[in-house]
Design a protein around this motif. Sequence first.
Motif, mmCIF file in Angstrom:
data_model
loop_
_atom_site.group_PDB
_atom_site.id
_atom_site.type_symbol
_atom_site.label_atom_id
_atom_site.label_comp_id
_atom_site.label_asym_id
_atom_site.label_seq_id
_atom_site.Cartn_x
_atom_site.Cartn_y
_atom_site.Cartn_z
ATOM 1 N N UNK A 102 1.057 -1.091 -0.033
ATOM 2 C CA UNK A 102 0.139 -0.013 0.017
ATOM 3 C C UNK A 102 0.999 1.167 -0.169
ATOM 4 N N UNK A 103 1.033 1.918 -1.058
ATOM 5 C CA UNK A 103 1.850 3.142 -1.239
ATOM 6 C C UNK A 103 1.126 4.339 -0.412
ATOM 7 N N UNK A 104 0.066 3.896 -0.052
ATOM 8 C CA UNK A 104 -0.739 5.218 0.826
ATOM 9 C C UNK A 104 -0.408 5.016 2.513
ATOM 10 N N UNK A 105 -0.300 3.732 2.960
ATOM 11 C CA UNK A 105 0.151 3.369 4.235
ATOM 12 C C UNK A 105 1.650 3.345 4.665
ATOM 13 N N UNK A 106 2.354 3.047 3.601
ATOM 14 C CA UNK A 106 3.687 2.616 3.871
ATOM 15 C C UNK A 106 4.917 3.702 4.196
ATOM 16 N N UNK A 107 4.146 5.109 3.588
ATOM 17 C CA UNK A 107 5.002 6.365 3.801
ATOM 18 C C UNK A 107 4.535 7.186 4.992
ATOM 19 N N UNK A 155 1.311 13.282 0.746
ATOM 20 C CA UNK A 155 -0.067 13.403 0.039
ATOM 21 C C UNK A 155 -0.268 14.410 -1.039
ATOM 22 N N UNK A 156 0.760 14.912 -1.774
ATOM 23 C CA UNK A 156 1.090 15.441 -2.832
ATOM 24 C C UNK A 156 1.167 14.891 -4.059
ATOM 25 N N UNK A 157 1.315 13.241 -3.773
ATOM 26 C CA UNK A 157 1.763 12.600 -4.929
ATOM 27 C C UNK A 157 0.579 11.528 -5.294
ATOM 28 N N UNK A 158 0.486 11.132 -6.237
ATOM 29 C CA UNK A 158 -0.339 10.160 -6.903
ATOM 30 C C UNK A 158 0.126 8.615 -6.352
ATOM 31 N N UNK A 159 -0.720 7.476 -6.421
ATOM 32 C CA UNK A 159 -0.234 6.260 -5.769
ATOM 33 C C UNK A 159 0.724 5.858 -6.624
ATOM 34 N N UNK A 160 0.710 5.985 -7.835
ATOM 35 C CA UNK A 160 2.076 5.437 -8.637
ATOM 36 C C UNK A 160 3.345 6.194 -8.263
ATOM 37 N N UNK A 166 8.621 4.664 -2.490
ATOM 38 C CA UNK A 166 8.798 3.669 -1.947
ATOM 39 C C UNK A 166 10.077 2.675 -2.474
ATOM 40 N N UNK A 167 9.722 2.630 -3.757
ATOM 41 C CA UNK A 167 10.934 1.880 -4.373
ATOM 42 C C UNK A 167 12.187 2.440 -4.405
ATOM 43 N N UNK A 168 12.395 3.903 -4.148
ATOM 44 C CA UNK A 168 13.670 4.689 -3.868
ATOM 45 C C UNK A 168 14.225 4.182 -2.595
ATOM 46 N N UNK A 169 13.453 4.149 -1.657
ATOM 47 C CA UNK A 169 13.499 3.806 -0.374
ATOM 48 C C UNK A 169 14.318 2.704 -0.269
ATOM 49 N N UNK A 185 -0.600 -3.865 -6.778
ATOM 50 C CA UNK A 185 -1.971 -4.503 -6.602
ATOM 51 C C UNK A 185 -2.900 -3.193 -6.280
ATOM 52 N N UNK A 186 -2.144 -2.183 -5.756
ATOM 53 C CA UNK A 186 -3.298 -0.925 -5.384
ATOM 54 C C UNK A 186 -3.072 0.009 -6.322
#
Length: 322
Positions: A102-107, A155-160, A166-169, A185-186
């Motif tokens: 989940x890119x919204x919950x993992x950051x 919050x200023x970014x889209x899901x992608x 997250x990949x950069x991290x 998947x999300x």
Amino acid sequence: MPEPLLTLEHLTKYFPLEHSMGGRHQGGTVRALDGVSFSVEPGETFGLVGESGCGKSTLGLTVLQLYRPTAGKVLFEGQNLAGLTEQQLKPVRKKLQMIFQDPYASLDPRMTVGGIVQEPLDIHRIGDREERRARVRELLGLVGLNENHIDRYPHEFSGGQRQRIGIARAIALNPRLVICDEPVSALDVSIQVQVLNLLRDLQQNFKLTYLFIAHNLAVVAHISDRIGVMYLGKLIETGPTAAITDHPRHPYTQSLLSAVPEIDRRRQKKRIQLTGDVPSPVTPPSGCRFHPRCPIAKPNCTEQEPPLEQKESGHWVACHYA
């Protein structure tokens, strides 16, 4: 042939279950992983696929030792991680990273993008302040983001875009193995392809090894060199991607493939409809765990658990009648 980078030997993870019923406490055990064994070679992508609740994500977290295994071994570069203390694991964690579902919950919403990507560098004390900042700008460029994004918030970014953060991290410390837990998947379908292509490019450029976890067999087949199919805590089939997608041997794998839609009507497959519900991991069926839903099950399937056996070169199946 090089030594495997990651080897799981009879990996088992049980979760004790306690709940109250009528004022009385009822115990039980969730058998999330039950003796899973496979290996991942350096530089390859091993895809792990199965229905929700089959133990895929638990396996990824257990490899990272975020869950400690109940039994079995997690051999990374020949070292059993299950026997290490938290202090001993710290240098190993630089080589093992994870991309979450989940890119919204993992950051962390309170941190800037620069702070999120830089955090692994801070924890492991890589470089000085300016070097870390320069590394963050480099990483953002590698995943297709602008260095001007460094002081913005998630919050200023889209899901992608968030998943790219997250990949950069995940690649900040130049890991050897990245566990991708449902990383697309999300996301919208059009964005999924972009992220998958990004992961493939990063793998080629930085010689990464992926353990790619997903429930969508078509997505797994697109990126993986080999595929393992899980059902109710067990690995039931594994082999090269072409063998799994073109010649599936296990009835469960065949049912998964039959559900993948075909664009070309001339190639439409007959859908295999499984009956019944997925059994509970608290009380899994005896014998073959798939037998209550299997279209070819016979009486001995209810009593004898089929071992994972090699049917063809590199193609392993756990089925009496594969």
